[in-house]
Design a protein around this motif. Structure first.
Motif, PDB file in Angstrom:
ATOM      1  N   VAL A  21       3.826  -4.435  11.733  1.00 57.41           N
ATOM      2  CA  VAL A  21       4.726  -5.500  12.153  1.00 57.41           C
ATOM      3  C   VAL A  21       4.671  -6.718  11.216  1.00 57.41           C
ATOM      4  O   VAL A  21       5.446  -7.650  11.368  1.00 57.41           O
ATOM      5  N   THR A  22       3.767  -6.675  10.229  1.00 55.67           N
ATOM      6  CA  THR A  22       3.717  -7.745   9.238  1.00 55.67           C
ATOM      7  C   THR A  22       4.999  -7.686   8.414  1.00 55.67           C
ATOM      8  O   THR A  22       5.331  -6.647   7.858  1.00 55.67           O
ATOM      9  N   PRO A  23       5.743  -8.788   8.347  1.00 53.01           N
ATOM     10  CA  PRO A  23       6.996  -8.761   7.579  1.00 53.01           C
ATOM     11  C   PRO A  23       6.745  -8.432   6.103  1.00 53.01           C
ATOM     12  O   PRO A  23       5.772  -8.880   5.510  1.00 53.01           O
ATOM     13  N   ALA A  24       7.619  -7.617   5.537  1.00 50.86           N
ATOM     14  CA  ALA A  24       7.548  -7.259   4.117  1.00 50.86           C
ATOM     15  C   ALA A  24       8.968  -7.184   3.580  1.00 50.86           C
ATOM     16  O   ALA A  24       9.879  -6.754   4.272  1.00 50.86           O
ATOM     17  N   THR A  25       9.148  -7.634   2.362  1.00 50.80           N
ATOM     18  CA  THR A  25      10.472  -7.643   1.753  1.00 50.80           C
ATOM     19  C   THR A  25      10.417  -6.975   0.396  1.00 50.80           C
ATOM     20  O   THR A  25       9.499  -7.237  -0.387  1.00 50.80           O
ATOM     21  N   ASN A  26      11.385  -6.125   0.118  1.00 47.64           N
ATOM     22  CA  ASN A  26      11.529  -5.527  -1.210  1.00 47.64           C
ATOM     23  C   ASN A  26      12.592  -6.292  -1.975  1.00 47.64           C
ATOM     24  O   ASN A  26      13.602  -6.693  -1.407  1.00 47.64           O
ATOM     25  N   ILE A  27      12.334  -6.473  -3.250  1.00 51.72           N
ATOM     26  CA  ILE A  27      13.320  -7.094  -4.130  1.00 51.72           C
ATOM     27  C   ILE A  27      13.744  -6.004  -5.102  1.00 51.72           C
ATOM     28  O   ILE A  27      12.993  -5.627  -5.994  1.00 51.72           O
ATOM     29  N   ASN A  28      14.922  -5.480  -4.890  1.00 53.49           N
ATOM     30  CA  ASN A  28      15.381  -4.335  -5.665  1.00 53.49           C
ATOM     31  C   ASN A  28      16.217  -4.769  -6.867  1.00 53.49           C
ATOM     32  O   ASN A  28      17.412  -4.528  -6.940  1.00 53.49           O
ATOM     33  N   ILE A  29      15.549  -5.454  -7.779  1.00 51.21           N
ATOM     34  CA  ILE A  29      16.182  -5.800  -9.044  1.00 51.21           C
ATOM     35  C   ILE A  29      15.308  -5.229 -10.148  1.00 51.21           C
ATOM     36  O   ILE A  29      14.103  -5.090  -9.990  1.00 51.21           O
ATOM     37  N   LYS A  36      10.700 -13.333  -8.963  1.00 53.55           N
ATOM     38  CA  LYS A  36      11.578 -13.618  -7.817  1.00 53.55           C
ATOM     39  C   LYS A  36      10.757 -13.637  -6.525  1.00 53.55           C
ATOM     40  O   LYS A  36      10.959 -14.511  -5.678  1.00 53.55           O
ATOM     41  N   SER A  37       9.831 -12.684  -6.357  1.00 56.33           N
ATOM     42  CA  SER A  37       9.034 -12.655  -5.131  1.00 56.33           C
ATOM     43  C   SER A  37       8.149 -13.890  -5.022  1.00 56.33           C
ATOM     44  O   SER A  37       7.991 -14.456  -3.937  1.00 56.33           O
ATOM     45  N   ALA A  55       2.659 -12.290  -2.464  1.00 60.13           N
ATOM     46  CA  ALA A  55       3.806 -11.979  -3.313  1.00 60.13           C
ATOM     47  C   ALA A  55       3.324 -11.332  -4.601  1.00 60.13           C
ATOM     48  O   ALA A  55       2.214 -11.565  -5.053  1.00 60.13           O
ATOM     49  N   GLY A  56       4.187 -10.532  -5.193  1.00 54.78           N
ATOM     50  CA  GLY A  56       3.867  -9.899  -6.467  1.00 54.78           C
ATOM     51  C   GLY A  56       4.964  -8.948  -6.872  1.00 54.78           C
ATOM     52  O   GLY A  56       5.932  -8.749  -6.140  1.00 54.78           O
ATOM     53  N   GLY A  57       4.815  -8.359  -8.035  1.00 56.17           N
ATOM     54  CA  GLY A  57       5.812  -7.426  -8.546  1.00 56.17           C
ATOM     55  C   GLY A  57       5.186  -6.087  -8.888  1.00 56.17           C
ATOM     56  O   GLY A  57       3.988  -5.992  -9.120  1.00 56.17           O
ATOM     57  N   GLU A 110       8.290 -20.220 -15.777  1.00 54.38           N
ATOM     58  CA  GLU A 110       7.827 -21.438 -15.106  1.00 54.38           C
ATOM     59  C   GLU A 110       8.966 -22.114 -14.344  1.00 54.38           C
ATOM     60  O   GLU A 110       8.759 -22.620 -13.247  1.00 54.38           O
ATOM     61  N   ALA A 111      10.159 -22.092 -14.912  1.00 53.60           N
ATOM     62  CA  ALA A 111      11.317 -22.679 -14.218  1.00 53.60           C
ATOM     63  C   ALA A 111      11.603 -21.918 -12.929  1.00 53.60           C
ATOM     64  O   ALA A 111      11.955 -22.524 -11.916  1.00 53.60           O
ATOM     65  N   ALA A 112      11.443 -20.602 -12.958  1.00 49.89           N
ATOM     66  CA  ALA A 112      11.667 -19.792 -11.751  1.00 49.89           C
ATOM     67  C   ALA A 112      10.664 -20.146 -10.653  1.00 49.89           C
ATOM     68  O   ALA A 112      10.945 -19.984  -9.472  1.00 49.89           O
ATOM     69  N   LEU A 113       9.510 -20.652 -11.046  1.00 48.82           N
ATOM     70  CA  LEU A 113       8.496 -21.064 -10.075  1.00 48.82           C
ATOM     71  C   LEU A 113       8.644 -22.530  -9.669  1.00 48.82           C
ATOM     72  O   LEU A 113       7.845 -23.053  -8.909  1.00 48.82           O
ATOM     73  N   GLY A 114       9.666 -23.200 -10.221  1.00 47.22           N
ATOM     74  CA  GLY A 114       9.920 -24.589  -9.866  1.00 47.22           C
ATOM     75  C   GLY A 114       9.169 -25.601 -10.713  1.00 47.22           C
ATOM     76  O   GLY A 114       9.200 -26.792 -10.426  1.00 47.22           O
TER      77      GLY A 114
END
Length: 151
Positions: A21-29, A36-37, A55-57, A110-114
């Motif tokens: 039940v732990t939420p998990a999300t796939n990033i399909n790119i 992105k994650s 998070a990770g890839g 780094e920009a993607a991480l803000g």
């Protein structure tokens, strides 16, 4: 058709001791899913939606391999009409271009991480060293007149 590779985050949570039940999300790119994650996790945390995120890839296609770099170099030269006087000069310009390309990629990660408020891209000056771009005092002096708010 079921593609297990598209659902790795769900399997990963179970393999790492988290329940179903732990939420998990796939990033399909294909490229930069790890970045992105991390960005999505950071937004979720700073927005107060979650207290803890993992998070990770699963791939590292963000790092250009040699064949891809070769094709990018050839395309860049074609796009900008670049021609060099022999392989010696081309080798030097390619090394500068690669260094600039890696700097741009690192900045954009780094920009993607803000960390930065803007992204960078390769342009027609990519095979030049900074001192070659800023070739006269008048051009260099303009940089000092930028507002302090610019990164």
């Amino acid at each position: 058709m079921h593609r297990p590779d598209l659902y790795e985050s769900h399997g990963d949570r179970l393999r790492n001791g988290l329940n179903q039940v732990t939420p998990a999300t796939n990033i399909n790119i294909v490229c930069a899913s790890g970045m992105k994650s991390n960005k999505m996790a950071a937004q979720s945390l700073t927005g107060g939606h979650q207290d803890v995120m993992v998070a990770g890839g699963m791939e590292s296609m963000s790092n250009s391999d040699e064949a891809s770099l070769d094709s990018q170099w050839e395309q860049w030269k074609l796009t900008h009409g670049k021609e060099y006087n022999g392989q010696g000069e081309e080798g030097i310009r390619r090394a500068i271009w690669e260094k600039n390309m890696h700097m741009i990629e690192a900045h954009n990660k780094e920009a993607a991480l803000g960390i930065h408020s803007f992204t960078m891209g390769m342009n027609h000056l990519g095979d030049l060293r900074p001192e070659e771009v800023c070739c006269c005092k008048k051009t260099c002096d303009r940089k000092s007149k930028l507002p302090k708010s610019v990164d």
